[in-house]
Design a protein around this motif. Structure first.
Motif, PDB file in Angstrom:
ATOM      1  N   ASP A  45      30.468  76.248 -74.883  1.00  0.00           N
ATOM      2  CA  ASP A  45      29.503  76.332 -73.945  1.00  0.00           C
ATOM      3  C   ASP A  45      28.130  75.899 -74.702  1.00  0.00           C
ATOM      4  O   ASP A  45      27.990  76.500 -75.713  1.00  0.00           O
ATOM      5  CB  ASP A  45      29.332  77.941 -73.369  1.00  0.00           C
ATOM      6  N   THR A  93      17.569  82.219 -68.845  1.00  0.00           N
ATOM      7  CA  THR A  93      17.379  81.878 -67.548  1.00  0.00           C
ATOM      8  C   THR A  93      16.494  82.773 -66.930  1.00  0.00           C
ATOM      9  O   THR A  93      15.856  82.340 -65.862  1.00  0.00           O
ATOM     10  CB  THR A  93      18.695  81.626 -66.682  1.00  0.00           C
ATOM     11  N   TYR A 119      24.785  76.627 -63.839  1.00  0.00           N
ATOM     12  CA  TYR A 119      23.620  76.586 -64.769  1.00  0.00           C
ATOM     13  C   TYR A 119      22.624  75.526 -63.941  1.00  0.00           C
ATOM     14  O   TYR A 119      22.910  74.485 -63.971  1.00  0.00           O
ATOM     15  CB  TYR A 119      24.421  75.492 -65.982  1.00  0.00           C
ATOM     16  N   THR A 121      25.257  76.802 -74.543  1.00  0.00           N
ATOM     17  CA  THR A 121      24.183  77.845 -74.589  1.00  0.00           C
ATOM     18  C   THR A 121      25.005  79.042 -75.640  1.00  0.00           C
ATOM     19  O   THR A 121      24.239  79.841 -75.810  1.00  0.00           O
ATOM     20  CB  THR A 121      24.103  78.473 -73.403  1.00  0.00           C
ATOM     21  N   LEU A 153      18.624  73.898 -67.333  1.00  0.00           N
ATOM     22  CA  LEU A 153      19.601  73.021 -67.947  1.00  0.00           C
ATOM     23  C   LEU A 153      18.654  72.127 -68.871  1.00  0.00           C
ATOM     24  O   LEU A 153      18.858  71.898 -70.179  1.00  0.00           O
ATOM     25  CB  LEU A 153      20.608  72.463 -67.499  1.00  0.00           C
ATOM     26  N   ARG A 156      27.969  77.589 -67.455  1.00  0.00           N
ATOM     27  CA  ARG A 156      27.867  78.378 -68.596  1.00  0.00           C
ATOM     28  C   ARG A 156      28.825  79.581 -68.357  1.00  0.00           C
ATOM     29  O   ARG A 156      29.025  79.877 -67.344  1.00  0.00           O
ATOM     30  CB  ARG A 156      26.282  78.489 -68.868  1.00  0.00           C
TER      31      ARG A 156
END
Length: 480
Positions: free
Chosen positions: A279, A424, A342, A281, A347, A308
């Motif tokens: 991932d 986020t 995501y 992230t 993103l 994600r």
């Protein structure tokens, strides 16, 4: 003073022409003068370059260039054209004595009858070329191009309006654009491995030119999928590393990974450094500032959604009770961690911050961003940039009610920055009164609502939304 050259472009992706020319000129470190009032909808453009070799470089690398000519003259009538051409006697007189040559006349948006083509060629008799006429392999090719207004959609004879051109151009051929043949070479339909989200060859090549890919550079694709950009990037000599959250996209179903099979087909397997399943992230990079470019087409939920790691909150009524499996799980069964959506705007912002961390000074981030046409504003792209990053190009591929923008951002600083937090929760909210909502925010939902406002939804849309919610819950919890 720069010399003038006539560029003839393919009539495709007009908005991508100027960024591509500027990028290749920057790659080879030579100046190019592009008129401020250039009309990219027209196939002809007169540009300024220092030397003929620079024109050849552009013809060999730019995907949208079909031909490059040394520009002699342009006019709205042949009388004016001949007057200008006679004044340039010294430019073409050196070829008159003993050079084999060919003249030809072509029309854009118009078919020119053979009889008039012959008359036009004979009107240049004052140039008095004494060399051999060679129609197959001449040393010199002189081209005359008549541009007509677009009359597509009208019923007319193919020669109707012949001679009533918008403008006529005349010059000496420098080089035909050889890069366009790569569109056929990398055609997805001829590829050993591809998927339903594979990027078409022409767009992939245009993206690569924006990265300034060249031998020795290292380029990363964080959403590599089936590797469309990897092959074209490696073709120009760069080394490629790719990753994806779903390793199945990269591997395929055979023993040899699909991306490596296709790379071997194009003779670039040795330039694919490695492929990683993770991932973005939760990336493994422990230091930054080493990549020359990042190129990617992030999934935005039309054919495949961006994911994600993590679980999202689901309605209690849709949760499946946890129970012991009825059959033992095979020991070699891989563990697939839960994933959640995501959101595209988060993103895109994270991608710019990640690029600032990983790119070397001067490195480029090149990616596609889908936007809703009626909602798009320039601020949508400008607000994505951050300290140390600047927008280089923003080209639209228009599909009508929506389009996707090829965004090129350059790292302008040598300062070290930390990796992004991928938080986020810190993303801007749509609920703030008066706040502008970017045209790419919640693009997936807008697409499946056919870009209607929420108040325009119908029962069919409600049923579809419920179905999508159930499907998403199954995905999030790795259910069949």
């Amino acid at each position: 003073m720069l010399d003038q050259y006539l560029f003839i472009f393919a009539q495709a992706h007009e908005d991508f022409r100027i960024p591509e020319l500027r990028s290749i000129a920057e790659l080879h470190q030579f100046p190019i003068k592009i008129p401020e009032d250039i009309d990219v909808k027209r196939p002809f453009a007169v540009l300024g370059l220092e030397k003929e070799e620079h024109a050849r470089i552009l013809a060999r690398r730019c995907i949208l260039v079909k031909h490059v000519y040394e520009f002699y003259a342009s006019a709205t009538s042949y009388e004016e054209l001949h007057e200008k051409n006679r004044a340039l006697h010294a430019r073409w007189d050196k070829y008159a004595a003993d050079t084999s040559f060919k003249f030809f006349v072509a029309g854009f948006n118009q078919s020119i009858p053979q009889r008039r083509q012959k008359d036009v060629v004979e009107s240049f008799s004052y140039m008095d070329f004494q060399g051999k006429i060679d129609m197959k392999n001449p040393e010199l090719i002189m081209g005359c191009f008549e541009e007509y207004y677009d009359k597509q959609g009208t019923m007319r004879h193919k020669h109707e309006g012949d001679g009533n051109f918008r403008e006529v151009f005349f010059g000496r051929l420098i080089e035909d654009g050889s890069a366009r043949s790569l569109v056929q070479k990398f055609d997805v339909k001829k590829r050993a491995y591809y998927g339903n989200t594979s990027m078409e060859a022409e767009i992939s090549l245009l993206m690569v030119n924006q990265t300034l890919a060249s031998p020795g550079k290292v380029v990363y694709d964080p959403f590599i999928g089936t590797g469309s950009m990897a092959y074209t990037t490696a073709h120009f000599g760069a080394f490629v590393f790719g990753s994806d959250i779903d390793g199945r996209q990269m591997r395929g179903k055979e023993n040899q990974p699909g991306i490596m099979r296709a790379a071997a087909q194009y003779g670039v397997a040795e330039r694919i450094l490695d492929l990683g399943t993770f991932d973005v992230t939760h990336h493994p990079w422990r230091c930054g500032g080493f990549l020359d470019a990042i190129i990617t087409d992030p999934p935005y939920g039309v054919r495949a959604g961006a994911k994600r790691l993590g679980r999202r909150e689901t309605p209690r009524s849709l949760r499946r009770p946890i129970s012991a499996p009825s059959t033992p799980r095979p020991d070699d069964q891989p563990y697939i961690p839960p994933m959640k959506l995501y959101e595209l705007s988060a993103l895109a912002t994270d991608l710019v911050l990640l690029a600032r961390y990983l790119l070397r000074p001067g490195g480029r981030l090149v990616f596609f961003l889908p936007t809703v046409t009626d909602e798009y504003q320039e601020v949508d792209i400008q607000t994505m940039t951050c300290e140390g990053m600047e927008l280089v190009a923003n080209s639209l591929q228009d599909f009508g009610v929506w389009g996707r923008r090829l965004v090129t951002i350059r790292k302008t600083t040598s300062q070290d920055y930390p990796p992004p937090a991928f938080d986020t929760a810190a993303a801007p909210s749509d609920d703030v009164d008066g706040a502008h909502v970017p045209a790419h925010r919640h693009f997936r939902q807008k697409y499946f609502q056919k870009f209607r406002s929420p108040t325009e939804g119908d029962e069919e849309g409600s049923q579809r939304s419920l179905s999508e919610a159930i499907e998403q819950v199954a995905e999030d919890n790795n259910l069949p």
